[in-house]
Scaffold this motif. Sequence first.
Motif, short mmCIF file in Angstrom:
data_model
loop_
_atom_site.label_atom_id
_atom_site.label_comp_id
_atom_site.label_asym_id
_atom_site.label_seq_id
_atom_site.Cartn_x
_atom_site.Cartn_y
_atom_site.Cartn_z
N GLN A 186 7.25 -13.99 -23.88
CA GLN A 186 7.22 -13.69 -25.31
C GLN A 186 8.17 -14.60 -26.08
O GLN A 186 7.82 -15.13 -27.15
N HIS A 207 3.36 -9.66 -24.89
CA HIS A 207 3.81 -8.99 -26.13
C HIS A 207 3.26 -7.57 -26.20
O HIS A 207 4.00 -6.62 -26.52
N LEU A 247 5.43 -3.94 -25.97
CA LEU A 247 5.30 -2.88 -26.96
C LEU A 247 4.98 -1.55 -26.30
O LEU A 247 5.52 -0.50 -26.67
N LEU A 255 5.73 -8.16 -39.64
CA LEU A 255 6.32 -7.44 -38.50
C LEU A 255 5.93 -5.97 -38.50
O LEU A 255 5.59 -5.41 -37.45
N ASP A 274 5.93 -4.43 -34.76
CA ASP A 274 7.08 -5.00 -34.06
C ASP A 274 8.37 -4.31 -34.48
O ASP A 274 9.39 -4.41 -33.80
#
Length: 288
Positions: free
Chosen positions: A10, A69, A73, A135, A140
């Motif tokens: 990432q 990614h 998460l 974001l 994120d």
Amino acid sequence: MDERDLIVLQTLYKEKNITKTAQQLYISQPALTNRIQLLEKEFGVKIVNRGRRGVQFTPQGEYLAKSAHEMLLTIQKMKENVLNMEDKVTGTLRLGVSTFFTDYLLPNLLKLFKEQYPNIEFKVTTGFSSNIAHLIYNQDVHIGIVKGDFSWNDQKHLLFKETICIASKEKIDIHNLPHLPRIEYHTDPLLKNTIDNWWHEHFTQPPLVSIEVDKADTCKKMVASGLGYAILPSMILNDVDDIYKTDISSLDGKPVVRKTWMLYHKDSLQLNIVKTFVEFMENEFTQK
């Protein structure tokens, strides 16, 4: 592949640079290169190519980086949900905050919140509001605090409004602005468009830009030194008294304002840490 490998992929995908990635992850460049080579061996594909322009991901490498990614998460949400089961306000709150808000309001707000909930940790990402909106859209961060009106169909709360001002060391006639030295600064595209639109409504000549700087705070200091005028959000001028400030208005006489919003996803309110911070912010700015 473990969680550390996911973070490596990432970070390298974001930085596109071996040196910067190694510095950010606090490992040596040879160790980072070795880790990438082991991943390439594990998957049997080339992940990156290195050249003069830095790191270029192969199609397979790009797929792995994007998957990393998503997996990170998922892992983050698992950790948050486990902590949430204890029915306590604890864990790490991920915030995305506009630069102006970070510089002038955020530190004291986090201090107050931390005093009430000492088991909270913060991960704060700062930048232009357009970046912060991206974001929060991608989840994120738990909460985004942005300046300006963005297209957002989930939960949002208006924190406050501020005017946009012409700031100068000496009193000036607004009609003479095209002939006076102006100090420009690098800012969010939304604010720049607001100021540009106001200018085009009132003047046919372009501004006489004599100095360009990268930050609004630097611009403010140059205005205070008498080097020219600037058009700035009022909040950044609250700590100076020896500068003339004139709010700008539209042709119909309405003041040009900039709104500051708190954005979040409704589903994230299931986390105690998010729900508590949202309520804290609403209470703080309802009182102001």
